[in-house]
Design an enzyme around this catalytic site. Structure first.
Site, PDB file in Angstrom:
ATOM      1  N   SER A 137       0.840  -1.195   0.000  1.00 38.65           N
ATOM      2  CA  SER A 137       0.000   0.000   0.000  1.00 38.65           C
ATOM      3  C   SER A 137       0.875   1.245   0.000  1.00 38.65           C
ATOM      4  CB  SER A 137      -0.916   0.016   1.235  1.00 38.65           C
ATOM      5  OG  SER A 137      -0.132   0.118   2.420  1.00 38.65           O
ATOM      6  N   LYS A 138       0.229   2.402  -0.050  1.00 41.16           N
ATOM      7  CA  LYS A 138       0.953   3.672  -0.144  1.00 41.16           C
ATOM      8  C   LYS A 138       1.877   3.909   1.043  1.00 41.16           C
ATOM      9  CE  LYS A 138      -2.558   5.989  -2.967  1.00 41.16           C
ATOM     10  NZ  LYS A 138      -3.557   7.087  -3.032  1.00 41.16           N
ATOM     11  N   ARG A 139       1.554   3.322   2.189  1.00 43.07           N
ATOM     12  CA  ARG A 139       2.416   3.547   3.350  1.00 43.07           C
ATOM     13  C   ARG A 139       3.791   2.904   3.183  1.00 43.07           C
ATOM     14  NH1 ARG A 139       2.438  -0.800   7.093  1.00 43.07           N
ATOM     15  NH2 ARG A 139       0.991  -2.479   6.547  1.00 43.07           N
TER      16      ARG A 139
END
Length: 570
Positions: A303-305
């Site tokens: 994910s973006k994290r």
């Protein structure tokens, strides 16, 4: 093989014949008789055959950027189609009207094109099975929904949202699956007409057999099965007249004659609903292959994290499409050898769906950089020079993107570049002169103690006399000839000569080949090469700084003040 078995498993299984796309189209033109689930019969649907009729699709939703997971799914579809001589279809699933945008669609198409995944049918290309946007196919969905209504395989459901929530709550209390109870499945015609006259909103629900199971032979995951009693009657058309995802996908794949559905494993649960719709509409079943998810290093879903996750981000960061394609292919696939370097053409030649791994693949950005570096260095020298030269100009380091300085600088620095944007750092490093910071470091202590001040004095004298400028004007041959004579005068050679020269002239303890570096620094001082804002320290400025060094304080181990100018470091 995909099998739908209803009720009694001991009865004979009837197989549907394998269908070519042309036969599929003929079947679509035929009217369908009513469908009934008999408790005395079993059914099986045979998946479409491979070979010349291979047709696969990639169907992104234009609600954001192209995720690397989606890009890998597109790549596997592309490689499978090309390796089988089949067709790669691009379909835009934009039924989420609130979130879908043409801007997002354009970005997805741009990313696919950048990766080199050209589609045979789809937006911008056309084809015999269009339109290729779901938002333009509503009439087709309604046609097939009405067909199912007429045959009795779907029915109108007038339940309100509150009623549906209450059903789920009761099911939860009874520890039962949260499935629809079938309130309107047995309603009389009169009851239905009464609600229609009142204008009560309704959905179309599919009649799911109460017993039986679905079994598929997934090309990646092997045999997978589901019991039908865990499903409940599901919605195919919403009360606003919009079709739901599973109904659209099934109608689209069937009417586009898709032979193989290669998609992410998160779609595996959808297969049960889709198989029931295939059977009800007498569509031939495609073969399914569900690809594992791409995981972050901590094995959670990427994910973006975890950093950049979209193809567009990596493109903007300077990655090559060749490097991205090669790396994405290796996330869950290999050709059975130790080889990891593949061009797109080689991947087409080597690809086999049987070699796709069903376990999750870890996305390693370090390995992606390394892979990109391999492809960068494999580029023809003129192409690499053009890429890097344009990067240096666009970054505001150089005033021109080509010329002898660019040619020589790329040749010198290319081994330190894994991504095109890395070239900014290595060139700025060459142009900088962090002498005071280097001299103050503990690593420089042996060089300082080896009478570095005496070498500096001799070097300054050679510069002031014009020896060094004259030698550099002759290029590498002149410089090397001078260095040899300089070393002889100081009775130094090898490391005892070259380490002091590197520190004093480049301001660093380490770096690329020194002779070329020094000549390039000299050449960078010519007008119109380096942009004013690049922080370049010319040879003349380096010697000014060198003359200001307090060697006595340095030899006593006292801290050396850093110059306030950009000469100390960039």
């Amino acid at each position: 093989m995909t099998s739908l078995v209803f009720n009694t498993p001991w009865l004979r299984v009837r197989s549907l014949p394998e269908l070519s796309p042309s036969l599929l189209l003929r079947r679509q033109r035929q009217s369908s008789s009513s469908f009934h689930c008999s408790s005395r019969r079993s059914f099986a649907a045979v998946a479409c055959s491979s070979g010349d009729s291979v047709r696969v699709r990639f169907a992104p939703s234009p609600t954001g950027n192209l995720h690397v997971g989606g890009a890998r799914t597109a790549l596997f579809n592309y490689l499978f189609a090309r390796s089988k001589g089949g067709k790669f279809v691009l379909r835009i699933e934009d039924t989420d009207l609130e979130r879908s945008t043409r801007e997002s669609e354009a970005a997805v198409l741009q990313d696919l094109s950048w990766l080199g995944l050209d589609w045979d049918e789809g937006p911008g290309v056309g084809g015999d099975f269009g339109p290729y946007r779901q938002s333009e196919r509503n009439a087709l969905y309604k046609q097939y929904a009405e067909k199912l209504l007429e045959s009795g395989q779907v029915y109108r459901c007038f339940c309100s949202s509150e009623e549906l929530v209450k059903m789920k709550e009761i099911a939860k209390l009874k520890q039962l699956p949260p499935v629809y109870t079938g309130k309107w499945a047995t309603a009389s015609d009169a009851e239905v007409e009464q609600e229609l006259e009142k204008g009560t909103p309704f959905t179309y629900r599919f009649r799911v057999p109460k017993e039986g199971y679905l079994k598929i032979n997934d090309l990646i995951r092997g045999e997978v099965s589901w019991n039908l009693d865990t499903l409940g009657d599901f919605v195919v058309m919403r009360s606003n007249g919009q079709p739901v995802y599973n109904f659209c996908v099934t109608v689209d794949d069937a009417t586009m004659a898709i032979s193989h559905v290669i998609r992410a494993e998160e779609h595996l649960p959808n297969t049960l609903r889709q198989a029931l719709i295939y059977k009800a509409l007498e569509f031939p079943m495609p073969q399914f292959a569900h690809v594992s998810l791409i995981l972050a290093p901590d094995r959670s879903k990427l994910s973006k994290r975890h950093g950049a996750t979209s193809v567009g981000q990596y493109r903007e960061m300077g990655f090559l499409p060749q490097g991205m394609v090669n790396y994405l292919a290796l996330l869950g696939w290999g050709d059975g050898t130790e080889n990891e370097f593949f061009t797109l053409e080689q991947l087409v030649e080597k690809f086999s769906i049987e070699r796709v791994n069903k376990s999750g693949a870890i996305f390693d950005s370090t390995k992606l950089r390394w892979m990109n570096g391999l492809h960068l260095k494999a580029l023809p020298s003129e192409k690499l020079t053009k890429l890097v030269g344009e990067q240096w100009k666009s970054a505001g380091i150089l005033t021109e993107s080509e010329g002898s300085f660019v040619d020589e600088a790329v040749e010198l620095l290319k081994d330190g570049i894994d991504v095109v944007t890395d070239s900014d750092k290595v060139l700025l490093n060459l142009l900088s002169y962090p002498l005071h910071a280097t001299l103050a470091s503990s690593e420089a202590k042996p060089a300082v103690e080896d009478k570095l001040n005496e070498v500096a004095a001799s070097l300054i004298a050679a510069y002031d006399s014009g020896e060094i400028p004259s030698a550099l004007a002759e290029g590498q041959s002149g410089w090397q000839k001078w260095v040899k004579a300089f070393g002889k005068s100081l009775k130094r050679k090898g490391k005892s000569l070259f380490m002091p020269l590197r520190v004093l002239l480049t301001g660093k303890l380490h770096g690329p080949e020194m002779a070329t570096s020094i000549v390039l620094i000299h050449k960078a001082g010519s007008p119109g090469i380096v942009a004013p804002q690049a922080g370049f320290v010319s040879m003349e400025e380096r010697f000014k700084i060198l003359k200001e060094v307090d060697w006595e304080a340095l030899n006593k181990g006292e801290s050396v003040p850093l110059e306030s100018t950009a000469t100390a470091s960039t």
